[in-house]
Motif scaffolding. Structure first.
Motif, PDB file in Angstrom:
ATOM      1  N   GLN A 143       0.894  -1.088  -0.017  1.00  0.00           N
ATOM      2  CA  GLN A 143      -0.018   0.255  -0.111  1.00  0.00           C
ATOM      3  C   GLN A 143       0.925   1.177   0.051  1.00  0.00           C
ATOM      4  OE1 GLN A 143      -2.532  -0.722   3.453  1.00  0.00           O
ATOM      5  NE2 GLN A 143      -3.703  -2.125   2.396  1.00  0.00           N
TER       6      GLN A 143
ATOM      7  N   MET B 100       1.773   1.759  -3.653  1.00  0.00           N
ATOM      8  CA  MET B 100       0.809   2.327  -4.424  1.00  0.00           C
ATOM      9  C   MET B 100       0.478   3.756  -4.161  1.00  0.00           C
ATOM     10  SD  MET B 100      -2.282  -0.501  -4.315  1.00  0.00           S
ATOM     11  CE  MET B 100      -3.297   0.195  -5.502  1.00  0.00           C
TER      12      MET B 100
ATOM     13  N   GLY C 201       3.083   5.244  -8.169  1.00  0.00           N
ATOM     14  CA  GLY C 201       1.541   5.206  -8.559  1.00  0.00           C
ATOM     15  C   GLY C 201       1.312   6.010  -9.845  1.00  0.00           C
TER      16      GLY C 201
ATOM     17  N   PRO D 277      -1.723  -1.489  -9.997  1.00  0.00           N
ATOM     18  CA  PRO D 277      -1.627  -2.484  -8.931  1.00  0.00           C
ATOM     19  C   PRO D 277      -0.841  -3.573  -8.961  1.00  0.00           C
ATOM     20  CG  PRO D 277      -3.559  -1.200  -8.900  1.00  0.00           C
ATOM     21  CD  PRO D 277      -2.950  -1.023 -10.326  1.00  0.00           C
TER      22      PRO D 277
END
Length: 497
Positions: A405, A408, A414, A419
């Motif tokens: 996370q 991400m 990002g 993903p």
């Protein structure tokens, strides 16, 4: 004044020798105790020899206690400098090379983005062990002065989970201060600054000169500067769009935000290859590799060079020695420090590690109230803080879900990866760096299984948009002065290369 200072990671020639010079330039410190520790016996021995020679040539009666046994070196220490690079250059190379396969092109990769997040996973695991030793054998009121990156993540973990009073220190603010004075055509000592934010994303929110605020004059001054208009394009563009200049170099800043390195064909529009710090792909890895190779090869000649002279005139700008001087002598020092926010910057989270002005004297380290950052600047910082928080908690708890996370949420990762790519990239990274990630044993085993038994997403044979090859020792020998400077400096971007 008798007290003990311990250097952890003392085999780092760039920091150790200069910081020791700075400390021993304070006359009251001429009888302090000095201890060096490192896991690399060879590097530790070389740096100890060199520093002991400096001490002798300056007429001081100090014998460095040098040991690979960290607890021995930490025994009764009052001040501890942390200058470690967990995993060394072998791990650093993975931080750069693996993300490149997924299109993540980093200049430095030690603070944010994929490399910085992984560096934090290695560093936090090690720092919690170091903090345990500090709690058990160092002085009860000791202070840990952290120079290691990722600065905010390590300082956050040491304070929250390590149980050790820790302050993070960086040379980014003085470097930008020099640039601002130069473009405004004023002596640096006449320019007063208020700088606040988070490490490597700190903003010069006020530029003062003789009672006048010159902040609004910066953009035009930088745009018209013959050098910086070419070498600091990202910083100038951020100044243009957010209204404030950032402390961090062009290359560093470009990898913390999502706009300047996400498309390979556009990277060279924003960088300059006159110096690695202006945006070169893997630039810091290159100069660190060159510096290490040169020091290890040329070390016998270093002992023939003149010793460092311990004097105020030769003292560097690193904050560490001035903080200790303030605490021990009462002489007031003003600098910019990385500490837990606790309301200093009111629109950043209280638990985050912020960088802001601070004062030091016998009463301790005081951080005055800054208030709100400009809204746009705070927004940039808050995105990074979210990544830092996830990365710290992932590292402390060995939670690879939080690690993914964090990746991400990272602005550059990002912007470049989807993903599924991020999940696979994390698998590759934790497997490649498994020897330095003890908290991820189960996650690493699962990642190995997936990498060996699944249909993998295609990756790229990509070396980056602006890569320069590592110089050989023979090539560096053609300019020994420059090679020595690179190896010896903690701040490897003071001068254009």
């Amino acid at each position: 004044m008798g007290f003990k200072v311990t250097f952890i990671g003392a085999g780092s020639i760039g920091f150790t020798r200069g910081l020791l010079r700075d400390l021993l330039s304070v006359p009251e410190f001429n009888n302090m105790e000095v201890a060096f520790t490192d896991i690399n016996q060879k590097n530790l021995d070389m740096v100890t020899q060199l520093c002991q020679r400096d001490i002798k040539e300056n007429g001081l009666n100090i014998t460095i206690q040098s040991s690979t046994n960290r607890r021995v070196a930490l025994q009764d220490a009052k001040y501890i400098f942390n200058v470690v690079r967990i995993g060394g250059l072998a791990a650093f190379e993975q931080d750069i090379e693996v993300p490149l396969k997924y299109g993540v092109d980093q200049c430095v990769g030690d603070t944010l983005s994929a490399g910085g997040i992984m560096y934090g996973q290695r560093g936090i695991a090690a720092m919690l062990e170091i903090c345990k030793d500090i709690r058990e054998v160092a002085g009860s009121d000791c202070l840990l002065l952290n120079y290691a990156n990722p600065m905010a993540m390590l300082t956050w973990a040491c304070n929250k989970y390590g149980g050790v009073n820790t302050i993070g220190l960086c040379h980014g603010v003085p470097n930008g201060h020099r640039q601002i004075a130069e473009v405004l055509g004023k002596p640096k000592e006449e320019i007063d600054i208020i700088c606040a934010g988070i490490n490597h994303q700190t903003w010069y929110v006020k530029i003062g000169h003789n009672g006048n605020d010159l902040t609004g004059e910066l953009l035009e001054a930088f745009e018209n500067h013959p050098e910086y208009s070419k070498t600091e394009k990202v910083r100038i563009d951020m100044l243009r769009r957010f209204g404030y200049y950032s402390t961090e170099s062009n290359g560093h800043l470009s990898e913390y935000v999502p706009w300047y390195r996400k498309r390979p064909q556009e990277v060279n529009e924003w960088i300059d290859l006159g110096s690695w710090i202006n945006g070169e792909t893997g630039g810091y890895l290159r100069v660190c590799t060159e510096g290490r190779n040169w020091f290890e090869t040329d070390f016998p000649n270093w002992l023939k060079e003149p010793a460092y002279e311990y004097s105020q005139e030769n003292r560097g700008e690193e904050h560490g020695s001035y903080i200790i001087e303030g605490l021990e002598t009462g002489r007031v020092y003003r600098g910019h420090f990385n500490m837990i926010n606790q309301g200093v910057i009111t629109n950043l989270p209280d638990d985050a590690v912020i960088e802001a002005p601070g004062y030091v004297d016998r009463n301790g380290i005081s951080m005055p109230h800054v208030g709100d950052l400009p809204m746009g600047c705070a927004a940039v910082c808050n995105v990074s803080i979210s990544v830092q928080r996830l990365a710290v908690e992932a590292a402390v708890h060995g939670d690879d879900q939080l690690l993914r996370q964090a990746m991400m949420m990272d602005p550059l990762v990002g912007a470049v990866c989807n993903p599924k790519e991020i999940w696979q990239m994390v698998d590759e990274l934790i497997v490649a760096e498994s020897e330095w990630l003890p908290q991820y044993v189960e996650a690493i085993a699962e990642a190995k299984h997936r990498l060996n038994n699944s249909v993998l997403l295609p990756t790229k044979d990509y070396k980056g948009a602006a890569r320069i090859k590592v110089k050989s020792v023979e090539e560096m020998a053609q300019n020994r002065r420059e090679a020595n400077r690179n190896a010896a400096e903690a701040d490897k971007a003071k001068q254009k290369i």
